[in-house]
Design a protein around this motif. Structure first.
Motif, mmCIF file in Angstrom:
data_model
loop_
_atom_site.group_PDB
_atom_site.id
_atom_site.type_symbol
_atom_site.label_atom_id
_atom_site.label_comp_id
_atom_site.label_asym_id
_atom_site.label_seq_id
_atom_site.Cartn_x
_atom_site.Cartn_y
_atom_site.Cartn_z
ATOM 1 N N SER A 1 51.358 41.774 30.611
ATOM 2 C CA SER A 1 51.677 41.193 29.349
ATOM 3 C C SER A 1 51.943 42.357 28.518
ATOM 4 N N GLN A 2 52.091 42.340 27.306
ATOM 5 C CA GLN A 2 52.266 43.631 26.122
ATOM 6 C C GLN A 2 51.061 44.620 26.432
ATOM 7 N N VAL A 3 49.967 43.813 26.298
ATOM 8 C CA VAL A 3 48.608 44.776 26.461
ATOM 9 C C VAL A 3 48.617 45.514 27.681
ATOM 10 N N ASP A 4 48.896 44.788 28.632
ATOM 11 C CA ASP A 4 49.000 45.500 29.975
ATOM 12 C C ASP A 4 49.814 46.822 29.968
ATOM 13 N N GLN A 5 51.049 46.433 29.588
ATOM 14 C CA GLN A 5 52.043 47.370 29.653
ATOM 15 C C GLN A 5 51.679 48.734 28.816
ATOM 16 N N ASP A 6 51.082 48.365 27.467
ATOM 17 C CA ASP A 6 50.557 49.576 26.739
ATOM 18 C C ASP A 6 49.199 50.272 27.527
ATOM 19 N N ALA A 7 48.510 49.529 28.259
ATOM 20 C CA ALA A 7 47.391 50.171 29.163
ATOM 21 C C ALA A 7 48.162 51.123 30.286
ATOM 22 N N SER A 8 49.198 50.534 30.786
ATOM 23 C CA SER A 8 49.800 51.411 31.917
ATOM 24 C C SER A 8 50.757 52.373 31.463
ATOM 25 N N ALA A 9 51.149 52.533 30.175
ATOM 26 C CA ALA A 9 51.674 53.778 29.448
ATOM 27 C C ALA A 9 50.678 54.776 29.516
ATOM 28 N N GLU A 10 49.371 54.526 29.408
ATOM 29 C CA GLU A 10 48.309 55.544 29.420
ATOM 30 C C GLU A 10 47.758 56.012 30.571
ATOM 31 N N GLY A 11 48.348 55.119 31.499
ATOM 32 C CA GLY A 11 48.062 55.689 32.957
ATOM 33 C C GLY A 11 46.943 54.867 33.538
ATOM 34 N N GLN A 12 46.686 54.015 32.988
ATOM 35 C CA GLN A 12 45.842 52.628 33.572
ATOM 36 C C GLN A 12 46.664 51.660 33.999
ATOM 37 N N VAL A 13 46.383 50.915 35.307
ATOM 38 C CA VAL A 13 47.301 49.979 35.378
ATOM 39 C C VAL A 13 46.279 48.760 35.797
ATOM 40 N N SER A 14 46.558 47.722 34.949
ATOM 41 C CA SER A 14 45.822 46.389 34.964
ATOM 42 C C SER A 14 46.951 45.149 35.099
ATOM 43 N N TYR A 15 46.599 44.303 35.690
ATOM 44 C CA TYR A 15 47.642 43.056 35.812
ATOM 45 C C TYR A 15 47.021 41.860 35.492
ATOM 46 N N GLY A 16 45.804 41.756 34.904
ATOM 47 C CA GLY A 16 45.390 40.554 34.240
ATOM 48 C C GLY A 16 46.178 40.050 32.949
ATOM 49 N N GLU A 17 46.381 38.624 32.884
ATOM 50 C CA GLU A 17 46.855 38.225 31.325
ATOM 51 C C GLU A 17 45.979 38.119 30.730
ATOM 52 N N VAL A 18 46.171 38.433 29.335
ATOM 53 C CA VAL A 18 45.265 38.136 28.109
ATOM 54 C C VAL A 18 45.815 36.922 27.600
ATOM 55 N N PRO A 19 44.507 35.914 27.255
ATOM 56 C CA PRO A 19 44.672 34.693 26.851
ATOM 57 C C PRO A 19 45.223 34.768 25.321
ATOM 58 N N GLY A 20 46.073 33.794 25.005
ATOM 59 C CA GLY A 20 46.602 34.036 23.351
ATOM 60 C C GLY A 20 47.559 32.852 23.252
ATOM 61 N N VAL A 21 48.219 33.067 22.157
ATOM 62 C CA VAL A 21 49.172 31.800 21.878
ATOM 63 C C VAL A 21 50.668 32.189 22.099
ATOM 64 N N ILE A 22 51.559 31.685 22.814
ATOM 65 C CA ILE A 22 52.773 31.856 23.032
ATOM 66 C C ILE A 22 53.753 30.699 22.181
ATOM 67 N N ILE A 23 54.599 31.276 21.393
ATOM 68 C CA ILE A 23 55.385 30.406 20.657
ATOM 69 C C ILE A 23 56.836 30.483 21.146
ATOM 70 N N HIS A 24 57.243 29.230 21.758
ATOM 71 C CA HIS A 24 58.847 29.177 22.109
ATOM 72 C C HIS A 24 59.600 28.802 21.090
ATOM 73 N N ASP A 25 60.613 29.891 20.699
ATOM 74 C CA ASP A 25 61.539 29.333 19.819
ATOM 75 C C ASP A 25 62.845 29.112 20.118
ATOM 76 N N GLU A 26 63.574 27.953 19.838
ATOM 77 C CA GLU A 26 64.970 27.536 20.279
ATOM 78 C C GLU A 26 65.792 27.584 19.038
ATOM 79 N N ASP A 27 66.679 28.284 19.009
ATOM 80 C CA ASP A 27 67.565 28.455 17.816
ATOM 81 C C ASP A 27 68.827 27.776 18.139
#
Length: 194
Positions: free
Chosen positions: A168-194
């Motif tokens: 997820s976005q949080v995992d990508q930010d953490a991997s940019a700092e050199g730490q690798v984590s592949y767990g998903e962070v629970p949250g809300v996803i909004i699907h928009d169809e235009d």
């Protein structure tokens, strides 16, 4: 001018006099003031309030007599004393009938109110059920038409699959700092169809 002497003071108002002071007629204002003064003399004393009177019903009245002797009308040879007896008995009977009629009317009003309330509740339940079915039908039609994609909000659940999942976005930010984590962070996803 001379100073007022003891002879100008009324006898009852003179402190040396043993005669009681004259009592005047009590006004409602002075009566209320006197009651308040007595209450404030001893604040710890319990105040007793009069009980509220119960509403009169036909059962609270004295029942009509079982045997009525010497039944006569208001002018059927009755003396002047009998007229008042007749009027009093007639007044009692009319009062009893009036209270009985008011009780019947009250029961009728209560039953009508209950019927109206039940009818309103039934209509509301029917309308709610109709709207619920319409929403479900709309949701089912939208699900089939959109290819399985739902436009409603979904809450992410933690992944139960073994192995790495998409970062997820949080995992990508953490991997940019050199730490690798592949767990998903629970949250809300909004699907928009235009």
């Amino acid at each position: 001018m001379s100073e007022p002497g003891p002879e100008s003071v009324p006898t009852s108002a003179d402190p040396r006099s043993k005669r009681p002071t004259k009592r005047r007629a009590i006004t409602p204002h002075s009566e209320q003031a006197g009651e308040i003064e007595t209450l404030f003399k001893d604040p710890s004393k319990e105040i007793r309030l009069p009980e509220s009177s119960n509403p009169r019903t036909s059962s609270s009245l004295a029942p009509p007599p079982e045997i009525v002797t010497n039944v006569q009308g208001s002018s059927a040879g009755a003396g002047s004393g009998e007229f008042h007896v007749y009027k009093a008995s007639r007044r009692r009977e009319y009062e009893r009938l009036r209270l009985m009629q008011s009780e019947v009317d009250k029961e009728k009003d209560n039953s009508n109110w209950e019927k109206q309330r039940e009818e309103a509740k039934r209509r509301d339940d029917e309308k709610t059920e109709k709207n619920r079915k319409r929403r479900e039908k709309k949701r089912n039609a939208r699900g089939k038409k959109g290819g399985g994609k739902d436009t409603t909000m979904e809450v992410d659940k933690p992944s139960t699959t073994k192995g790495p999942s998409m970062p997820s976005q949080v995992d990508q930010d953490a991997s940019a700092e050199g730490q690798v984590s592949y767990g998903e962070v629970p949250g809300v996803i909004i699907h928009d169809e235009d």
